[in-house]
Design a protein around this motif. Structure first.
Motif, PDB file in Angstrom:
ATOM      1  N   LEU A 214       0.843  -1.181   0.000  1.00 56.23           N
ATOM      2  CA  LEU A 214       0.000   0.000   0.000  1.00 56.23           C
ATOM      3  C   LEU A 214       0.882   1.235   0.000  1.00 56.23           C
ATOM      4  O   LEU A 214       2.004   1.212   0.502  1.00 56.23           O
ATOM      5  CB  LEU A 214      -0.898   0.017   1.240  1.00 56.23           C
ATOM      6  N   PRO A 215       0.385   2.328  -0.545  1.00 48.97           N
ATOM      7  CA  PRO A 215       1.190   3.557  -0.524  1.00 48.97           C
ATOM      8  C   PRO A 215       1.363   4.056   0.914  1.00 48.97           C
ATOM      9  O   PRO A 215       0.476   3.902   1.755  1.00 48.97           O
ATOM     10  CB  PRO A 215       0.363   4.529  -1.366  1.00 48.97           C
ATOM     11  N   LYS A 216       2.499   4.645   1.174  1.00 44.73           N
ATOM     12  CA  LYS A 216       2.787   5.199   2.485  1.00 44.73           C
ATOM     13  C   LYS A 216       3.312   6.614   2.308  1.00 44.73           C
ATOM     14  O   LYS A 216       3.995   6.915   1.331  1.00 44.73           O
ATOM     15  CB  LYS A 216       3.800   4.349   3.234  1.00 44.73           C
ATOM     16  N   LEU A 217       3.026   7.452   3.326  1.00 44.54           N
ATOM     17  CA  LEU A 217       3.419   8.856   3.249  1.00 44.54           C
ATOM     18  C   LEU A 217       3.831   9.336   4.637  1.00 44.54           C
ATOM     19  O   LEU A 217       3.123   9.117   5.622  1.00 44.54           O
ATOM     20  CB  LEU A 217       2.257   9.720   2.726  1.00 44.54           C
ATOM     21  N   LEU A 218       4.969   9.959   4.700  1.00 44.93           N
ATOM     22  CA  LEU A 218       5.441  10.615   5.916  1.00 44.93           C
ATOM     23  C   LEU A 218       5.816  12.054   5.581  1.00 44.93           C
ATOM     24  O   LEU A 218       6.426  12.318   4.528  1.00 44.93           O
ATOM     25  CB  LEU A 218       6.656   9.903   6.500  1.00 44.93           C
ATOM     26  N   LEU A 219       5.454  12.971   6.508  1.00 46.32           N
ATOM     27  CA  LEU A 219       5.810  14.380   6.347  1.00 46.32           C
ATOM     28  C   LEU A 219       6.798  14.759   7.442  1.00 46.32           C
ATOM     29  O   LEU A 219       6.637  14.363   8.600  1.00 46.32           O
ATOM     30  CB  LEU A 219       4.567  15.274   6.454  1.00 46.32           C
ATOM     31  N   ALA A 220       7.809  15.510   7.097  1.00 38.78           N
ATOM     32  CA  ALA A 220       8.823  15.949   8.051  1.00 38.78           C
ATOM     33  C   ALA A 220       8.978  17.456   7.958  1.00 38.78           C
ATOM     34  O   ALA A 220       9.131  18.004   6.862  1.00 38.78           O
ATOM     35  CB  ALA A 220      10.152  15.263   7.776  1.00 38.78           C
ATOM     36  N   GLY A 221       8.949  18.094   9.120  1.00 31.82           N
ATOM     37  CA  GLY A 221       9.106  19.549   9.162  1.00 31.82           C
ATOM     38  C   GLY A 221       8.313  20.126  10.320  1.00 31.82           C
ATOM     39  O   GLY A 221       7.621  19.423  11.046  1.00 31.82           O
ATOM     40  N   CYS A 222       8.424  21.414  10.526  1.00 35.72           N
ATOM     41  CA  CYS A 222       7.690  22.120  11.581  1.00 35.72           C
ATOM     42  C   CYS A 222       6.908  23.244  10.926  1.00 35.72           C
ATOM     43  O   CYS A 222       7.492  24.091  10.220  1.00 35.72           O
ATOM     44  CB  CYS A 222       8.657  22.675  12.622  1.00 35.72           C
ATOM     45  N   VAL A 223       5.603  23.251  11.152  1.00 36.07           N
ATOM     46  CA  VAL A 223       4.736  24.177  10.422  1.00 36.07           C
ATOM     47  C   VAL A 223       3.973  25.094  11.382  1.00 36.07           C
ATOM     48  O   VAL A 223       2.852  25.486  11.107  1.00 36.07           O
ATOM     49  CB  VAL A 223       3.748  23.404   9.513  1.00 36.07           C
ATOM     50  N   ASN A 224       4.568  25.413  12.546  1.00 37.52           N
ATOM     51  CA  ASN A 224       4.015  26.448  13.416  1.00 37.52           C
ATOM     52  C   ASN A 224       4.715  27.747  13.047  1.00 37.52           C
ATOM     53  O   ASN A 224       5.864  27.989  13.441  1.00 37.52           O
ATOM     54  CB  ASN A 224       4.241  26.100  14.884  1.00 37.52           C
ATOM     55  N   LEU A 225       4.025  28.589  12.276  1.00 36.27           N
ATOM     56  CA  LEU A 225       4.651  29.726  11.610  1.00 36.27           C
ATOM     57  C   LEU A 225       4.082  31.051  12.083  1.00 36.27           C
ATOM     58  O   LEU A 225       2.923  31.139  12.506  1.00 36.27           O
ATOM     59  CB  LEU A 225       4.450  29.616  10.097  1.00 36.27           C
ATOM     60  N   GLU A 226       4.916  32.075  12.005  1.00 34.49           N
ATOM     61  CA  GLU A 226       4.407  33.435  12.134  1.00 34.49           C
ATOM     62  C   GLU A 226       3.723  33.808  10.823  1.00 34.49           C
ATOM     63  O   GLU A 226       4.136  33.367   9.732  1.00 34.49           O
ATOM     64  CB  GLU A 226       5.554  34.404  12.425  1.00 34.49           C
ATOM     65  N   LYS A 227       2.676  34.580  10.937  1.00 35.15           N
ATOM     66  CA  LYS A 227       1.980  35.025   9.731  1.00 35.15           C
ATOM     67  C   LYS A 227       2.982  35.730   8.808  1.00 35.15           C
ATOM     68  O   LYS A 227       3.701  36.633   9.198  1.00 35.15           O
ATOM     69  CB  LYS A 227       0.859  35.986  10.109  1.00 35.15           C
ATOM     70  N   GLY A 228       3.053  35.248   7.555  1.00 30.35           N
ATOM     71  CA  GLY A 228       3.965  35.815   6.569  1.00 30.35           C
ATOM     72  C   GLY A 228       5.297  35.101   6.472  1.00 30.35           C
ATOM     73  O   GLY A 228       6.036  35.326   5.512  1.00 30.35           O
ATOM     74  N   ARG A 229       5.617  34.229   7.439  1.00 34.12           N
ATOM     75  CA  ARG A 229       6.872  33.475   7.384  1.00 34.12           C
ATOM     76  C   ARG A 229       6.653  32.148   6.662  1.00 34.12           C
ATOM     77  O   ARG A 229       5.558  31.585   6.681  1.00 34.12           O
ATOM     78  CB  ARG A 229       7.399  33.208   8.786  1.00 34.12           C
TER      79      ARG A 229
END
Length: 742
Positions: A214-229
């Motif tokens: 089956l297809p698998k997907l992992l996301l890596a990163g941090c997405v708590n951002l200041e508006k406009g960043r």
């Protein structure tokens, strides 16, 4: 032979390299397990491949590195996805004592799968290490510490268990397999407050040579951002060849620009939610998501500068005061999406909580506080904090306390001055010396005009060698009058008996009555002075203790004010006044005995039936009084020690007791005067009237003699006790005026 070796080598190198192992790892960690602590729970996810190593199935089953990333490079991607909740620990009073947050980091991995069966090495085993899980920023009661490159590991050889146990057969390696394992245990602990160590749940999936996956997907990163960043999110999708899409939930919160296996994500509209990824492969879909937010910092403290803060409290000691500064953010109530960090954590402790930021001063100085996202990126401009010894509230309250303490001290001084300056106090303090001297003189005169029962008996028995002439004459007169009255009671009356009796009585009665009256009046004058002074001194002693306490409070408050104003401390506090302990009674003052007077005592012949040489029984006279004033000397004190209320009341009580005896004797003497007048009048009324008058005066005479003896005892006892007072009492009052005077 050479060709055979070459052929063997060619045959050996022609073996195809083993395929990589597809690994999917998901772990949920428990919070920090500390008293008063919250947060520290975490999630970790990774999906990638670990390269195979070995020359065939048999070689892989005998290897400790059947699959090993280190054969290609030490650390590799894709990076793990890691999210850690900030930690806050409070004491019993609610004060923050420890706080921490985790963010940033490369988060590359190194993985090994060993298939060799070796119980001594706990093999087969699996481990996945993260080289840099982020930077842990900790604050311990104002002391900051950073742990950069925080290591993290999932190792079945140490603190992690797999269920079922890891085991792969030769057939499975040849044909391919997919296996799932439950994960339990703990991660390697590095610091107790960065993140929890216990694994709540976890799953490890191993796939080898499977093409129907089956297809698998992992996301890596941090997405708590200041508006406009903006930031970049990496996606790990398998198998290759599918379609990858990204979306914001809620829509419009994030702006997304796909870039192959990654996406450029920008904070657009303030909000909180998640970044969703979708990977579709041959009609099947895999999804993954990351917590996401777009936050806008509107203001800190309403846009005003932060107030000057202080680390000293009202008590003059470093306190635990926490200043709550309002923070306005969009979306509303999203203060938890920001972390405030002090540039110099040695002077201040900063903790974010909801719509406020809590600041606890530690020491004096200035620093900047910067708001950051949960990803560690700065938000807005830094805010300046100034820490002084005291803030305005503490300084103002201490200043008011000092003013109140000063007014109280002045009021006590005013009351002391009011008492010592009163007309009654001044009069009593001025007249007491003359009144004490007068009483001493009158007491001496009363002693001379009276005698005791023992003295009278000594004169009667002829053993009065130590008495004065006056005392002998008084005793003889008492015995003469007593003899005449006894003769009258026996029916015998001599010519001129009444005149002789009156003459004998007047020898001691008149002077004793006069001295009793004058001594009583002198005691009354002195007692009035003593009562006035004792009442005033009681108030002065109470006010003196209150003044001592007021001075100490004022000096202590001044010390605290000087701390706030950075002035030198005031002079040290004087030793605390101790309440004087009562001294033991002093022995009676020695009184010099008068020079003995040798006086021949004539035998009285008023009783004809008594023959010379017979033992004469003394008449029934009064017994020594039992309720005499105390025998301890009065007015005994240390040099320059002021008179005390206790001492003044002791003198007043002794004087009152003495006055009572004198008053009682005067009353008896006044009653005896009427009987004496009847006796005087009978002298011209015939023998029968004289005889009756002498008989009727018997009881009043005995009562008067009894009071004469009582006065003699009391005056002598009081005279001894009061002797030190003629000098000591005025000196004590003078010291009292000096101590409490202006």
């Amino acid at each position: 032979m050479v060709w055979a070796v070459v052929a063997a080598l060619v045959s050996r190198t022609s073996v195809a390299a083993p395929e990589p192992m597809d690994v999917t790892l998901r772990v949920q960690g428990a919070p920090v397990e500390g008293a008063g602590c919250t947060g520290g729970d975490w999630t970790l996810a990774w999906q990638g491949q670990i390269p195979g190593d070995g020359d065939g199935v048999h070689d892989m089953l005998l290897s400790y590195s059947s699959f090993d990333t280190t054969h290609e490079e030490d650390w590799q991607g894709p990076p793990v996805s890691l999210s850690v909740t900030p930690v806050t620990c409070r004491d019993e009073k609610g004060n923050v004592v420890v706080s921490s947050s985790m963010g940033g980091g490369e988060r590359l991995v190194r993985g090994v799968i060993a298939l060799r069966k070796d119980p001594l090495q706990k093999s087969p085993f699996f481990y996945l290490d993260v080289n840099d899980a982020g930077t842990c920023r900790m604050n311990f009661a104002g002391t900051g510490q950073e742990l950069a490159g925080y290591p993290l590991g999932i190792r079945t050889q140490e603190m992690v268990s797999l269920s079922p146990s890891l085991e792969v057969t030769a057939a499975e390696l040849a044909e391919g397999f997919e296996k799932r394992y439950a994960i339990s245990g703990s991660i390697l602990p590095l610091a107790p407050f960065c993140m929890g160590h216990r694994i709540q749940s976890g799953e490890l999936t191993l796939r080898y040579k499977r093409r129907d996956e089956l297809p698998k997907l992992l996301l890596a990163g941090c997405v708590n951002l200041e508006k406009g960043r903006a930031t970049t999110v990496q996606a790990s999708a398998s198998p290759a060849g599918g379609e990858l899409r990204f979306e914001s939930a809620p829509a419009g919160m994030l702006s997304i620009q796909p870039q192959g296996s990654s996406a450029r994500v920008t904070g657009a509209t303030p909000g909180r939610g998640e970044l969703k990824g979708t990977y579709t492969y041959r009609g099947r879909t895999a999804t993954a998501s990351l917590p996401a937010s777009s936050v806008e910092l509107v203001s800190v403290n309403g846009g005003r500068p932060l107030p000057v803060m202080g680390y000293y409290g009202i008590d003059g000691k470093p306190g635990s005061k926490v200043y709550s500064i309002p923070v306005e953010v969009h979306p509303a109530g999203a203060g938890d999406l920001l972390v405030f960090k002090a540039e110099n954590e040695a002077i201040v402790s900063v903790v974010t909580g909801g719509g406020t930021v809590s600041i606890q001063p530690v020491r004096e100085g200035r620093t900047l506080v910067q708001a950051k996202t949960l990803c560690g990126e700065p938000v807005g401009a830094p805010v300046e904090i100034e820490i002084r010894t005291c803030d305005e509230d503490v300084h103002r309250e201490l200043t008011q306390m000092k003013e109140r303490a000063t007014r109280r001290e002045r009021e006590i001084v005013r009351r002391i001055t009011q008492i010592t300056g009163s007309e009654e106090f001044q009069r009593a303090g001025t007249e007491i010396a003359s009144h004490a001297t007068t009483l001493a003189i009158k007491t001496g005169e009363l002693i001379a005009a009276t005698l005791t029962g023992a003295q009278a008996t000594a004169v009667r028995n002829g053993t009065a060698a130590a008495l004065t002439l006056k005392e002998v004459e008084s005793a003889t007169a008492v015995w003469d009058a007593s003899g005449i009255i006894n003769d009258a009671n026996a029916g015998n009356i001599a010519s001129g008996a009444v005149s002789l009796a009156v003459m004998a009585i007047n020898k001691w009665y008149v002077s004793a009555l006069k001295s009793a009256i004058e001594a009583g009046l002198a005691a009354e004058d002195l007692g009035r002075d003593l009562g006035t002074l004792a009442g005033a001194v009681e108030q002065l002693e109470l006010l003196d203790r209150q003044h001592d306490q007021a001075i100490r409070e004022l000096l202590d408050i001044t010390r605290r004010v000087n701390i706030c104003e950075q002035l030198p401390p005031p002079p040290p506090l004087p030793p605390k006044k101790e309440t004087p302990r009562p001294r033991p009674p002093a022995p009676p003052a020695e009184q010099q005995a008068p020079e003995p007077v040798e006086i021949a005592v004539e035998e009285l012949s008023s009783a004809p039936e008594q023959q010379a040489g017979e033992e004469v029984a003394p008449p029934e006279g009064p017994e020594d009084p039992q309720d005499l004033p105390g025998r301890a000397a009065l007015c005994i004190r240390e040099v320059d020690e002021p008179a005390s209320s206790e001492g003044l009341r002791a003198i007043a009580q002794a004087t009152q007791d003495f006055r009572t005896v004198a008053q009682r004797a005067r009353e008896v003497f006044d009653g005896f005067a009427a009987s004496l007048r009847v006796l005087e009048q009978s002298a011209s009324q015939g023998e029968a009237a004289q005889l009756e008058a002498l008989r009727s005066i018997d009881a009043p005479f005995n009562a008067a003699v009894e009071q004469l003896f009582a006065l003699g005892e009391a005056s002598r006892a009081y005279g001894k006790r009061f002797e030190p007072c003629t000098e000591g009492l005025p000196a004590g009052i003078a010291s009292l005026k000096t101590r409490y005077g202006p």
